[in-house]
Scaffold this motif. Structure first.
Motif, short mmCIF file in Angstrom:
data_model
loop_
_atom_site.label_atom_id
_atom_site.label_comp_id
_atom_site.label_asym_id
_atom_site.label_seq_id
_atom_site.Cartn_x
_atom_site.Cartn_y
_atom_site.Cartn_z
N HIS A 178 2.77 -32.49 12.41
CA HIS A 178 3.20 -33.28 11.26
C HIS A 178 4.71 -33.27 11.00
O HIS A 178 5.16 -33.48 9.87
CB HIS A 178 2.43 -32.81 10.03
N GLY A 179 5.48 -33.07 12.04
CA GLY A 179 6.93 -33.26 11.92
C GLY A 179 7.73 -32.06 11.46
O GLY A 179 8.93 -32.19 11.20
N PHE A 180 7.11 -30.89 11.35
CA PHE A 180 7.84 -29.69 10.94
C PHE A 180 8.43 -29.00 12.17
O PHE A 180 7.68 -28.64 13.09
CB PHE A 180 6.92 -28.72 10.19
N THR A 181 9.72 -28.78 12.18
CA THR A 181 10.36 -28.11 13.31
C THR A 181 10.51 -26.61 13.07
O THR A 181 10.81 -25.87 14.00
CB THR A 181 11.75 -28.70 13.58
N ASN A 182 10.31 -26.18 11.84
CA ASN A 182 10.45 -24.77 11.48
C ASN A 182 9.11 -24.28 10.94
O ASN A 182 8.70 -24.65 9.84
CB ASN A 182 11.55 -24.63 10.43
N ILE A 183 8.40 -23.47 11.75
CA ILE A 183 7.08 -22.94 11.35
C ILE A 183 7.11 -21.44 11.56
O ILE A 183 7.30 -20.96 12.68
CB ILE A 183 5.95 -23.54 12.20
N LEU A 184 6.96 -20.68 10.49
CA LEU A 184 6.95 -19.22 10.55
C LEU A 184 5.68 -18.73 9.86
O LEU A 184 5.45 -19.02 8.69
CB LEU A 184 8.18 -18.64 9.86
N HIS B 14 2.03 -15.56 3.84
CA HIS B 14 2.28 -16.97 3.58
C HIS B 14 2.72 -17.64 4.88
O HIS B 14 3.00 -16.96 5.87
CB HIS B 14 3.34 -17.18 2.51
N VAL B 15 2.79 -18.96 4.86
CA VAL B 15 3.34 -19.72 5.99
C VAL B 15 4.53 -20.51 5.49
O VAL B 15 4.47 -21.15 4.44
CB VAL B 15 2.29 -20.68 6.59
N HIS B 16 5.61 -20.42 6.23
CA HIS B 16 6.82 -21.17 5.87
C HIS B 16 6.96 -22.37 6.79
O HIS B 16 6.83 -22.27 8.01
CB HIS B 16 8.06 -20.28 6.03
N LEU B 17 7.24 -23.53 6.19
CA LEU B 17 7.49 -24.76 6.95
C LEU B 17 8.84 -25.32 6.54
O LEU B 17 9.23 -25.26 5.37
CB LEU B 17 6.40 -25.80 6.66
N GLY B 18 9.55 -25.87 7.49
CA GLY B 18 10.84 -26.47 7.20
C GLY B 18 11.26 -27.41 8.31
O GLY B 18 10.47 -27.76 9.19
#
Length: 250
Positions: free
Chosen positions: A216-222, A232-236
């Protein structure tokens, strides 16, 4: 806007979508432009298709930003090229529309149904994204840029929500000013400072969030297994891809 008004407005949009779809299906009738539509956010004035350019195409791309395909990001350049067409078809398939790659009346009606008058998708709000600073100032970019970045990420989450069965997605943290970021111990280069960073909790497993976000277009997934991200999950949206959720095979 009260709940009753919101429900009635969404019902009206849904009925409009049905009517437009019926008209478009009539034998011998080709719909080439959209019917008049009163919308508090944005109203398209023509059917959009490959080769077209303009602000109306860019507005479409914003709403399709969550449908770029695995590992991809849809450019918001106002140019209707192959990537935009593919994203549009994925959107149409997700909502049971004719997957023809044309953003005509039925597709536009579905978009109207999915957006509130402030242009946010119906299942996410600026208020839940920004509990730090109501002016959106004090971050790494201008207030207007931070708010726009948040808007695009909301549309990405809206697509992700649909793909995950339309169950609610809970946000624990969105935009942060430098002072807010420091107070919670955020990284000095956190995407929260840019408005597009968001932390997700609850409803789905953290691995499910981490894995689905790749589409879905997220390049930052932690996520799980990355230091400090087991709860938690971080998206950016970093300039280059940075995916890390070792416990989930990412």
């Amino acid at each position: 806007m009260n709940r009753r008004t919101t429900v009635l407005r969404r019902l009206g949009r849904a009925l409009t979508a049905c009517a437009l779809a019926a008209v478009a299906s009539l034998v011998g009738v080709t719909v080439t432009s959209s019917a008049a539509q009163a919308d508090g956010c944005y109203t398209w004035g023509r059917t959009l298709s490959s080769g077209m350019t303009g602000e109306d195409v860019r507005q479409l791309q914003i709403r399709l930003s969550g449908y770029p395909g695995y590992g991809a990001v849809l450019a918001l350049d106002g140019s209707f090229g192959p990537a935009t067409r593919s994203a549009l078809i994925r959107f149409q398939q997700a909502y049971g529309l004719a997957a023809d790659g044309y953003a005509g009346p039925a597709t536009q009606a579905k978009l109207y149904e999915l957006q509130d008058d402030d242009c946010t998708p119906v299942n996410f709000t600026y208020a839940e994204w920004n509990r730090c600073n109501s002016t959106w100032s004090g971050g790494a970019v201008s207030a207007s840029s931070a708010k726009f970045n948040a808007l695009v990420s909301m549309w990405k989450l809206q697509a992700m929500r649909r793909a995950m069965g339309s169950a609610p997605i809970n946000i624990s943290s969105g935009f942060r000013s430098y002072s807010c970021n420091s107070a919670v111990g955020g990284a000095s280069n956190s995407r929260h400072l840019y408005g597009d960073g968001v932390d997700l909790v609850g409803t789905h497993s953290f691995c499910a969030f981490s894995q689905q976000a790749r589409n879905h277009g997220f390049t930052n997934i932690l996520g799980p297994g990355y230091p400090g991200h087991n709860d938690h999950v971080h998206l950016g949206n970093t300039p280059s891809r940075s995916w890390s959720a070792p416990s989930c095979g990412i």
